[in-house]
Write a protein that holds these residues in place. Sequence first.
Motif, short mmCIF file in Angstrom:
data_model
loop_
_atom_site.label_atom_id
_atom_site.label_comp_id
_atom_site.label_asym_id
_atom_site.label_seq_id
_atom_site.Cartn_x
_atom_site.Cartn_y
_atom_site.Cartn_z
N LEU A 53 -14.19 -6.57 6.29
CA LEU A 53 -13.50 -5.59 5.44
C LEU A 53 -13.09 -4.35 6.22
N LEU A 54 -13.97 -3.88 7.11
CA LEU A 54 -13.68 -2.66 7.85
C LEU A 54 -12.40 -2.73 8.68
N PRO A 55 -12.19 -3.78 9.51
CA PRO A 55 -10.93 -3.80 10.28
C PRO A 55 -9.69 -3.83 9.41
N SER A 56 -9.76 -4.54 8.25
CA SER A 56 -8.59 -4.56 7.37
C SER A 56 -8.33 -3.19 6.76
N LEU A 57 -9.41 -2.47 6.42
CA LEU A 57 -9.24 -1.12 5.88
C LEU A 57 -8.68 -0.17 6.93
N GLY B 294 -15.77 20.21 -1.42
CA GLY B 294 -15.11 19.87 -2.68
C GLY B 294 -13.62 19.61 -2.49
N SER B 295 -12.99 20.40 -1.62
CA SER B 295 -11.57 20.19 -1.34
C SER B 295 -11.32 18.84 -0.67
N VAL B 296 -12.21 18.46 0.27
CA VAL B 296 -12.08 17.16 0.94
C VAL B 296 -12.24 16.02 -0.07
N LEU B 297 -13.26 16.10 -0.93
CA LEU B 297 -13.48 15.06 -1.93
C LEU B 297 -12.31 14.95 -2.90
N HIS B 298 -11.72 16.11 -3.25
CA HIS B 298 -10.57 16.11 -4.15
C HIS B 298 -9.37 15.42 -3.50
N HIS B 299 -9.17 15.67 -2.22
CA HIS B 299 -8.04 15.08 -1.50
C HIS B 299 -8.27 13.59 -1.18
N LEU B 300 -9.52 13.13 -1.25
CA LEU B 300 -9.82 11.74 -0.90
C LEU B 300 -9.51 10.77 -2.04
N ILE B 301 -9.27 11.26 -3.24
CA ILE B 301 -9.14 10.37 -4.40
C ILE B 301 -7.99 9.38 -4.22
N VAL B 302 -6.80 9.88 -3.96
CA VAL B 302 -5.62 9.01 -3.85
C VAL B 302 -5.72 8.06 -2.65
N PRO B 303 -5.98 8.56 -1.42
CA PRO B 303 -6.04 7.61 -0.29
C PRO B 303 -7.16 6.58 -0.41
N THR B 304 -8.29 6.96 -1.03
CA THR B 304 -9.38 6.00 -1.20
C THR B 304 -8.96 4.86 -2.12
N ILE B 305 -8.31 5.19 -3.22
CA ILE B 305 -7.84 4.15 -4.15
C ILE B 305 -6.79 3.27 -3.48
N VAL B 306 -5.85 3.88 -2.78
CA VAL B 306 -4.76 3.13 -2.16
C VAL B 306 -5.30 2.17 -1.09
N ILE B 307 -6.17 2.67 -0.22
CA ILE B 307 -6.68 1.85 0.88
C ILE B 307 -7.64 0.79 0.37
N GLY B 308 -8.45 1.14 -0.64
CA GLY B 308 -9.50 0.23 -1.09
C GLY B 308 -9.09 -0.78 -2.14
N ASN C 92 0.81 -1.22 0.00
CA ASN C 92 0.00 0.00 0.00
C ASN C 92 0.84 1.27 0.00
N PHE C 93 1.93 1.26 0.80
CA PHE C 93 2.73 2.48 0.89
C PHE C 93 3.44 2.78 -0.44
N LEU C 94 3.85 1.71 -1.17
CA LEU C 94 4.49 1.91 -2.47
C LEU C 94 3.48 2.43 -3.48
N LEU C 95 2.27 1.85 -3.47
CA LEU C 95 1.22 2.33 -4.37
C LEU C 95 0.85 3.78 -4.07
N ALA C 96 0.87 4.14 -2.78
CA ALA C 96 0.57 5.53 -2.39
C ALA C 96 1.60 6.49 -2.98
N LEU C 97 2.87 6.13 -2.88
CA LEU C 97 3.92 7.01 -3.42
C LEU C 97 3.82 7.13 -4.93
N ILE C 98 3.51 6.01 -5.61
CA ILE C 98 3.39 6.05 -7.07
C ILE C 98 2.21 6.93 -7.50
N LEU C 99 1.06 6.74 -6.84
CA LEU C 99 -0.12 7.54 -7.20
C LEU C 99 0.08 9.01 -6.86
#
Length: 341
Positions: A268-272, A197-211, A159-166
Amino acid sequence: MLRFILRRLLMMIPTLIVVSMLIFVVINLPPGDFLSNQIAELRATGQEAGLAKAEFLRHEYALDRSLPEQYLIWVGLWPGPSGFNGLLQGDLGWSFEFGKPVAEVVGETLWFTVILNLSAVLFVYLVSFPLGALAAIRANSWVDYLAAIVGYIGLATPNFLLALILLYYGQKWLGLPIGGLMDPRHENEPMSMAKIGSVLHHLIVPTIVIGLSGTAAMVRRLRANLLDELGKPYVVTAKAKGVPPVRRLTRYPLRMALNPFVSDIGSLLPSLVSGSVLISVVLSLPTIGPALLEALRAQDQFLAGFILMFISLLVLVGMLISDILLALLDPRIRLSKRQRS
């Protein structure tokens, strides 16, 4: 249905009690605590003024009492130096590491944690449901191979590598923001459409990485379940009788395949949540993840205990949602519970 939900809610109470006991025991397994370690350090350096303050805090928060008493005082079932003042009374305790109440340390990070994990859950189901269903319907086609590729990437990439790449390519190609959950200029502003809108914009990368890892597992699971259902005799019979393909799919096979798919919300929730701890550190997200790591490292028991209890509550809520959806999806579950009662 109402009785079913009430029964599930009542079952959460003893579960939370047992979980709170386990959390308290695990936190106190390492020798000492934050204040005892600080007292030993102050005695070694001869700082008498700091020693007196640490001893006062140790008595003020009942850390000089037995572990059963400390637990009951922490929960709020036993009077401490200030009377009944624990979790049940809304007092989350004092963070010795940060030098302020736990409620102030966590603050808005609780809401950010809930928002981030809810967005990750929505991402998992919105992506995995159509992709898993199409992979089963179009088995051994390009859709199936695409689902397999997504699965391999999600399960094999840290996950951390994918986060840095994204972060790098998202900023370079799409102009996505780096770090945080909102633009700094909105932090002290009241809620507005610009802030949302700013929160939703910032959620894109962490949502993809975590999910993504959860999405990969759910796609493979739904594909396997639906393929198994599509090969059963009742589906073959329906096809022979000329039932339209869409009705033949949605009437029974898809509903039956969704049972384990929906029941995975609770696991799923505890793993996320656990996966988001490291991601929050890498992406500098204002969630409870970094505070939990710091609390565990410093043996800040009140802060660590509350955060773990909050995560446990999230898990129980996820299991409750899973049970309700399963009861709506498959009436046999609700009826079997009623017959046993």
